[in-house]
Structures are given as C-alpha cells and as structure tokens.
Enzyme design. Structure first.
Site, PDB file in Angstrom:
ATOM      1  N   HIS A 471       0.474  -1.259   0.199  1.00  0.00           N
ATOM      2  CA  HIS A 471       0.142   0.110  -0.002  1.00  0.00           C
ATOM      3  C   HIS A 471       0.779   1.062   0.274  1.00  0.00           C
ATOM      4  O   HIS A 471       0.082   2.339   0.609  1.00  0.00           O
ATOM      5  CB  HIS A 471      -0.933  -0.059   1.491  1.00  0.00           C
ATOM      6  CG  HIS A 471      -1.926  -1.353   1.527  1.00  0.00           C
ATOM      7  ND1 HIS A 471      -2.718  -1.059   2.536  1.00  0.00           N
ATOM      8  CD2 HIS A 471      -2.489  -1.583   0.724  1.00  0.00           C
ATOM      9  CE1 HIS A 471      -2.887  -2.820   2.128  1.00  0.00           C
ATOM     10  NE2 HIS A 471      -3.284  -3.279   1.370  1.00  0.00           N
ATOM     11  N   PRO A 472       2.280   1.597  -1.284  1.00  0.00           N
ATOM     12  CA  PRO A 472       2.581   2.420  -0.917  1.00  0.00           C
ATOM     13  C   PRO A 472       2.133   3.835  -1.388  1.00  0.00           C
ATOM     14  O   PRO A 472       0.898   3.547  -2.037  1.00  0.00           O
ATOM     15  CB  PRO A 472       3.805   2.199  -1.757  1.00  0.00           C
ATOM     16  CG  PRO A 472       3.180   1.355  -2.339  1.00  0.00           C
ATOM     17  CD  PRO A 472       2.244   0.363  -1.900  1.00  0.00           C
TER      18      PRO A 472
END
Length: 562
Positions: A471-472
């Site tokens: 989930h960058p």
C-alpha cells in the site's frame, strides 16, 4: 512507426486512477484522450480468477518488481514492492479488498492542508464509483462501475468464528465497516463481479475503449513531461526502441502511481535539486517534496494450526487446484471466485487513539502471499498490521534513464510509535484467538510462537517477519503551497507548473486505515470532475460512529476471557 495526433489530455498510467480518468474524461465526445501504459493486456486467467491473486503480483510481465533499499529498522532487509504493469495497474494484481478507510482519515487529509478533502465531501465519490451488492443506504450505492460484495458470503465457519471471537474479546461488531461504523469485526468486502476480478480495467477502461475519442497505447515507457517554461505541453516516451513526443492541448495527467509518478517528475527536472544533480538531470522546477512523504502499511501473518480439516491448506495440491480452476472456467463459482479474505476487523491499538489503527484480514489457511503452504496440515491466519504509521520514506531516481528503477526507502518502523503498535498487534491478536468461539478450531500457535512474549522478543520477530501490505502512497503529497513537501494543490495541479496534474495514491497526504484501491478510485472520480470543471457532487452529511470512551478505553467492553 506509430502515428499520434495532438490530444486534449494525455494520461500516463492505466492503473486504478488512470482507468477512471480515461472513462470519465471521454464521456465528453469532443474530448480526445491518449492513455499510455507500459504493460499490456490483462487477458490472463491468473489476473481474472480471484483466487490466483498471488501469481500476477509476483510475475514480471504484470508487475514492476521493485525492491526497497536495505531498511535500517528491519535488519537491513530489502522489501518487495510490486506495482501493476498491465491494463488496470495494481487493481489487476492486488488482493481485491475493498476498504474506503475511516471517515477520520479524510478529515485528517483536510487538516494536513488538502482543503476540501474531508469525509463528507469524499463520500459522494465513493458512492458514485460503487455498485454495492446489498441494500444501498446513505453510505452505499448501486449502479456505479465498481462491483463490491462479500465473495462467497463466508461459507467457511472459520470466518464467522473469528467475528464472534472479536465480539467475545470486547470489541464491537460492524455489519458494514465502509458505512457508519468502521470499528469492529464483520464481513469483508471485495471488488469481484460474477466470480471475476473487477479491476479498474474491467469496471472503467474496457467500456470506455469502445469510444472513438479514447486512444490506448500499451508498451510505452514515458521518460519525461515536456515543458515550455512553466507550462507542460506533452510527454516523451519510448516504444519498440523508437522515441515519440506527443502534445497535450489542455493537460498532462500523471497516474503512474506512488513510485512511477515521482520518478517521471524527477526525470522531467521537477523535484529537489540535489536529487536531480546526483542523477544527472537538469533542474527545471524546484519542488523538494517530489518523492518525499512515502508511506506504506506493514503486516505479518499470525498463524495457528487448525484442529478441524476445513481449511484451504487441503486445496493446495495440483489436483485440487485443477478442480478449482476448471469449475471457475466453466461457472465462475467456487473457491476460484473469491480472494478468501471474507471476514475482518478494525480495532484501536490503545486508549487515546480516536479511530482504528489496526486491521485484520482473516484467512482460513496458513500460507504466504506467494501461495506457499506454511506447514503440512491444516491452519488459519490473521494478517495483522498497524495502519497509521508515522514513519516516512522517499523515492529518488538514480540516473536520467527511465529504464533504471528508482531508489526506494520506506524507513519502516523508524518511529517508536510504530514499534509500540506492532507489540499491540501481537498481544491483542492472541487475546482474540483465545476466545471461546475459536476453541473448536484453535491449535498450536505457529507464528510468532508461544515463546515470543517480551517487548524485545516481539520487536525481534516483527523486524524479521513483517512484510509490506503493498500500500505505498504519499510521495507527491497534496497540500498548500506553504507546505515544503506538498507537490500538488487541492485540485491535483502540480505547484508551479501549468497544465500538469498528478492523480493517484501518490498525492495522499496521509495513509488511510485500510487497503488503498477504493480511496484511489474515489480520488480519481473526484479529480475527473475537477478537470472537467464540473460542479462537485453534493456533500453528504452523515453520522460517523466513534467509541464514546476512546480517550479512556482501548475497546468498548471488557473481554469475556483471556
């Protein structure tokens, strides 16, 4: 040689945001749009069959196989960071989990400088995107492009046992964590339609590709935004070793994601001077926040042996996988038609936390994301992580070549509050699984293991075992021009450059409590209205449930046992 004309809009990246924009902008038949994507077709059983989710994520054809620099607070481990390289982008390789985030996450965006991005103003765009499988209400909608449901509706008894255990431990139950009340335990939602992964490509792009005013070009590597002074005029890219330059009459929109968008800005000379000098790129516009503010979620697998033979570990052999695949091919039903994360939980790590900062995905199997079994036998696991990290990292280009992967440093667990939260992950999870609802199923603790008890032992386990939840975000932060790290304004326009926007999860000011596909699609829906200069959707004034005792208690009720 390919032939290109000028276009009103050029969108770089056919991921979750790019697909939404391509659809919404071409609703105007007089608007010509070019959508550029490095990857190719998503016509693969491994993409379209939900249960095969671990395959495209780990395949070079479909995903950029990025790795971080050695992470100093994780024993110098290099962390895997796959990003979609295919039509649909990361929505074609992700776990299909649909989580909007807590309402307070978006109020936090506004408080950090993204004026107008509070929950009440974002909610109409979550609803606009959605085709909810159950009864609509003030929070949920039917008729949008993005199908959302509960997969196989928790047929395995372990799913409901986990929810019950959470309630027995003193937490709330929530029928809809994407509605009024996120906090608690309940069924999980996923982006699947009639047994098929409902990616942004399936939901948004493929219908739009029937329109003559959308041109989609795959197999391209964009290496820079073309600038004339402080005006973006188009893009330059490579295709089959040939170089092309294409002009945009109105705007260039970067939707290349939290790694690709800052990389393209820096290659174009937009960013921090020191970073660009080291890479051999001429500075065109000083914007030090490009690539900064990088955030991600970490998680680990809390694994137990199961006392009953009802887990997915018995379905990992070649004949079982073949049977699952054949049923899916013929009917789009069965175990192939779900991501298997069908129940979940959102809780607070300690008293004084206003809204949930820990998230559970429950899986009736003990295995890794790559599909490998944890051990011989039956097991189940919780994916548990701290979702409001305070640690921040960066993305920096290493050279002036677009084909050279950038440096990525997350600085996971740099902040002591993040370490403390992971200690809570271990201790609170044990307490939940110790509840009576899990008695018929709970066997020996596989991981972390019963001997991991003290702060020091937990910290060592976490440093060695945590993985990215993929989930960058945050590397092109949205905020006011007074914010040194802000890259775009609240209309998604790059500060100081006309005709250039960034629309993807890179502009999130802070990371939401949950998976990022749903808020990315919401953001793109809202940005499309801004780009078209349409009147924004009416603000939804709805109630948001919070534990009234959050300042003094970690959960509403005392645990029944444990």
């Amino acid at each position: 040689m390919l032939q290109f004309s000028d276009y009103d809009y050029i969108i770089v990246g056919a991921g979750s945001a790019g697909c939404v924009l391509a659809n919404r902008l071409t609703e105007d038949a007089n608007c010509e749009v070019l959508l550029l994507e490095t990857g190719g077709s998503d016509r693969s059983i491994f993409i379209q069959m939900p249960t095969a989710l671990s395959i495209p994520m780990n395949t070079k054809k479909y995903a950029w196989q990025y790795h971080s620099e050695p992470e100093p607070y994780l024993n110098n481990r290099q962390m895997h960071c796959p990003r979609g390289k295919v039509l649909g982008g990361s929505s074609s390789i992700n776990g299909m989990v649909y989580v909007r985030g807590h309402a307070k996450d978006f109020d936090e965006w506004e408080a950090s400088g993204a004026e107008g991005w509070n929950y009440q103003q974002c909610l109409p765009y979550f609803k606009k995107a959605e085709d909810w499988a159950f009864t609509p209400d003030a929070y949920r909608n039917q008729g949008g492009p993005l199908a959302v449901n509960n997969g196989n509706n928790m047929q395995n008894p372990l799913y409901k046992a986990f929810i019950k255990a959470g309630v027995e431990a003193g937490y709330m139950e929530t029928a809809d964590y994407n509605g009024k009340q996120q906090e608690g335990f309940g069924p999980m939602h996923m982006t699947i339609k009639k047994g098929v992964r409902w990616s942004a490509a399936n939901a948004y792009l493929k219908p739009a590709m029937q329109r003559p005013n959308l041109h989609v070009q795959t197999g391209v590597q964009v290496d820079q935004v073309l600038l004339e002074g402080n005006q973006a005029t188009g893009v330059r890219f490579q295709h089959d070793k040939e170089q092309y330059s294409v002009k945009a009459r109105r705007e260039v929109i970067l939707s290349a994601g939290p790694i690709g968008s800052p990389q393209i800005l820096q290659l174009s000379g937009i960013g921090d001077k020191e970073t660009l000098d080291q890479a051999g790129v001429e500075l065109r516009h000083q914007l030090p926040g490009v690539g900064q503010n990088l955030q991600d979620h970490l998680e680990f697998y809390f694994q137990y042996k199961c006392r009953q033979p009802l887990t997915l570990n018995s379905k990992l052999g070649p004949f079982s996988k073949l049977a699952i695949g054949v049923r899916w091919l013929l009917f789009k039903t069965g175990l192939g038609a779900t991501n298997h994360f069908e129940s979940c939980g959102f809780i607070r790590s300690k008293a004084g936390i206003e809204w949930p900062d820990l998230q559970y995905h429950f899986l009736p199997a003990a295995m890794r994301y790559d599909g490998r079994s944890a051990f011989a036998g039956h097991g189940f696991q919780l994916h548990i992580g701290h979702n409001k990290p305070k640690s921040r990292g960066w993305v920096k280009i290493k050279s002036n070549q677009a084909t050279t992967a950038p440096q990525i440093q997350f600085n996971y667990l740099q902040h002591p509050d993040d370490i403390e939260a992971f200690r809570a992950c271990v201790r609170l999870s044990r307490e939940i699984i110790a509840q009576p609802a899990m008695d018929p199923y709970r066997g020996e603790e596989i991981q972390p293991g019963a001997k991991v008890v003290s702060d020091e032992e937990i910290d060592a386990f976490v440093r060695e075992s945590v993985e990215s939840a993929y989930h960058p975000c945050g590397s092109c932060k949205m905020g006011s021009v007074e914010d040194e790290w802000a890259v775009v304004d609240n209309q998604t326009r790059v500060h100081g450059i006309k005709g250039l926007r960034v629309v993807d999860s890179s502009i999130f000011p802070t990371i939401p409590n949950g998976n990022l596909n749903a808020p990315t699609i919401m953001l793109a829906e809202r940005a499309a209205d801004m780009i078209k200069e349409q009147t924004p959707a009416a603000t939804n004034e709805v109630e948001v449930a919070l534990d009234a005792q959050w300042q003094h208690s970690q959960r509403p009720n005392a645990p029944a046992r444990g």
